[in-house]
Write an enzyme that holds these catalytic residues in place. Structure first.
Site, PDB file in Angstrom:
ATOM      1  N   CYS A 132       0.815  -1.224   0.000  1.00 18.89           N
ATOM      2  CA  CYS A 132       0.000   0.000   0.000  1.00 18.89           C
ATOM      3  C   CYS A 132       0.845   1.271   0.000  1.00 18.89           C
ATOM      4  O   CYS A 132       0.621   2.185  -0.803  1.00 18.89           O
ATOM      5  CB  CYS A 132      -0.977  -0.011   1.176  1.00 18.89           C
ATOM      6  SG  CYS A 132      -0.226   0.050   2.816  1.00 18.89           S
ATOM      7  N   HIS A 172      -2.457   1.240   6.989  1.00 15.21           N
ATOM      8  CA  HIS A 172      -2.861   1.162   5.582  1.00 15.21           C
ATOM      9  C   HIS A 172      -3.041   2.564   5.030  1.00 15.21           C
ATOM     10  O   HIS A 172      -3.367   3.502   5.762  1.00 15.21           O
ATOM     11  CB  HIS A 172      -4.161   0.372   5.435  1.00 15.21           C
ATOM     12  CG  HIS A 172      -4.489   0.048   4.013  1.00 15.21           C
ATOM     13  ND1 HIS A 172      -3.747  -0.822   3.243  1.00 15.21           N
ATOM     14  CD2 HIS A 172      -5.478   0.503   3.189  1.00 15.21           C
ATOM     15  CE1 HIS A 172      -4.264  -0.916   2.043  1.00 15.21           C
ATOM     16  NE2 HIS A 172      -5.312  -0.114   1.967  1.00 15.21           N
ATOM     17  N   HIS A 204      -5.803   1.991  -4.101  1.00 20.09           N
ATOM     18  CA  HIS A 204      -4.919   1.415  -3.082  1.00 20.09           C
ATOM     19  C   HIS A 204      -4.548  -0.017  -3.437  1.00 20.09           C
ATOM     20  O   HIS A 204      -5.180  -0.654  -4.291  1.00 20.09           O
ATOM     21  CB  HIS A 204      -5.584   1.475  -1.697  1.00 20.09           C
ATOM     22  CG  HIS A 204      -6.702   0.483  -1.506  1.00 20.09           C
ATOM     23  ND1 HIS A 204      -6.883  -0.230  -0.336  1.00 20.09           N
ATOM     24  CD2 HIS A 204      -7.709   0.075  -2.338  1.00 20.09           C
ATOM     25  CE1 HIS A 204      -7.945  -1.012  -0.451  1.00 20.09           C
ATOM     26  NE2 HIS A 204      -8.470  -0.846  -1.636  1.00 20.09           N
TER      27      HIS A 204
END
Length: 360
Positions: free
Chosen positions: A273, A321, A333
């Site tokens: 990510c 994240h 993402h």
């Protein structure tokens, strides 16, 4: 990528509109049982009688923990790289200082030999024994120059030796830090592989139909969260215009859609990510930290209502994240292992906050 009138890619605009529509409709498919319904007849060594939703929660938790460990791994790896570079820099400085020290010692040796050839008598004593006034005055000038040269040489020797000692201490500290970073990296890698292996075992024990249902449950949870987020009216205030740097970052990130998630990866074929957001912003002209936690800690924060395309949305309380806001209530993402870079609802996960790499 062709742009629409608002400066975003037309493909992104269409995709984000779809995300919003899905978030608002969020209706379960009739072919599936309720999320809490148990899976029929657990296999030996399988889900242990847990409902499929309980399996989903366990798998999701394992991937989340692996994500946190991935951040720790990436940070340790980044520190290790910096420390290795620092050690190389110190080593080069040591070589330069050693060469200078060798030259200074040669000069000191030459001066000592010259003094020995003069009978070991100091220049000041020879001057006092000189009976010629003119020679005496010339000798005074030369003696002063000699004293200055000797003093300068000794000072340079002391400074160079001090520099070598300082480099030795710095190298020792960097080696200690390097060892700690390597240990942290190894520990994080061990944790990552254990969590991923456990999650993958759980998924592999499911039948194909159950795996499809598990994925649907994940998506349903995301749709419900997105619908709730959109229902708050947040998009009434969220900005739609990006800077030129932000547009370049968004264009790059969306061009990676479909590429696999791999922990620790920064492209060009796979990403995690924060590897995706770091690389996208490098293309946008801004160097940003490697991990989502460091991105959250070090980059300027903005209110969710003020975010614009290119901003980074940080998720979960531990900042484990990150996604890039692309407009229209959506982010791009890299979700987790087994998934690919994709567009998702910005509110489909718990938002910790928003940071702006090109704040101005």
């Amino acid at each position: 990528m062709r742009r629409d009138g608002r400066g975003r890619g037309a493909g992104v605009a269409a995709a984000t509109a779809l995300v919003c529509a899905l978030g608002m409709s969020a209706v379960p498919e009739a072919a599936y049982a309720a999320p809490g319904e148990p899976t029929p007849g657990p296999e030996p060594g399988g889900s242990g009688g847990k409902s499929l939703d309980e399996v989903r929660q366990e798998v999701e938790g394992l991937y989340r923990k692996a994500g946190s460990a991935t951040d720790a791994y990436n940070l340790a790896r980044e520190k290790q790289t910096r420390q290795e570079r620092a050690i190389v820099k110190i080593a080069r400085a040591v070589v330069t200082a050693q060469k200078e020290m060798a030259g200074l010692r040669q000069q000191a040796g030459a001066m000592a030999r010259a003094q020995y050839r003069g009978g070991g008598m100091p220049a000041e004593a020879r001057l006092l024994l000189n009976g010629d006034p003119g020679d005496f005055l010339d000798g005074v000038t030369l003696a002063r120059k000699g004293q200055q040269a000797t003093h300068g040489l000794m000072s340079r020797l002391e400074r160079t030796q001090a520099a070598l000692d300082r480099y030795a201490r710095s190298a020792s500290r960097e080696w200690e830090r390097l060892d700690r970073s390597r240990a942290k990296k190894a520990a994080a890698k061990k944790q990552i592989t254990a969590k991923l292996a456990r999650a993958q075992r759980l998924e592999s024990r499911l039948e194909k139909k159950e795996r499809e249902r598990l994925r649907w449950l994940e998506e349903e949870k995301a749709r419900t969260a997105q619908a709730k987020w959109l229902g708050s009216g947040i998009l009434r205030d969220v900005g739609t215009s990006a800077t030129s740097s932000g547009r370049r970052a968004v264009d790059f990130a969306t061009a990676q859609i479909g590429k696999n998630y791999v922990w620790g990866a920064v492209g060009p074929d796979t990403y995690d990510c924060s590897g995706l957001t770091q690389r996208a912003w490098a293309v946008g002209g801004r160097a940003i930290p490697r991990t989502s936690q460091e991105q959250w800690r070090l980059l300027p924060k903005v209110a969710v209502k003020d975010m614009r395309p290119g901003d980074l949305v940080i998720y979960f309380p531990d900042a484990s994240h990150v996604g890039m806001y692309v407009g229209g209530g959506a982010v791009v993402h890299a979700p987790r292992p087994g998934r690919r870079v994709t567009i998702a609802g910005a509110g489909s996960m718990p938002i910790l906050g928003v940071v702006r790499p090109d704040r101005r």
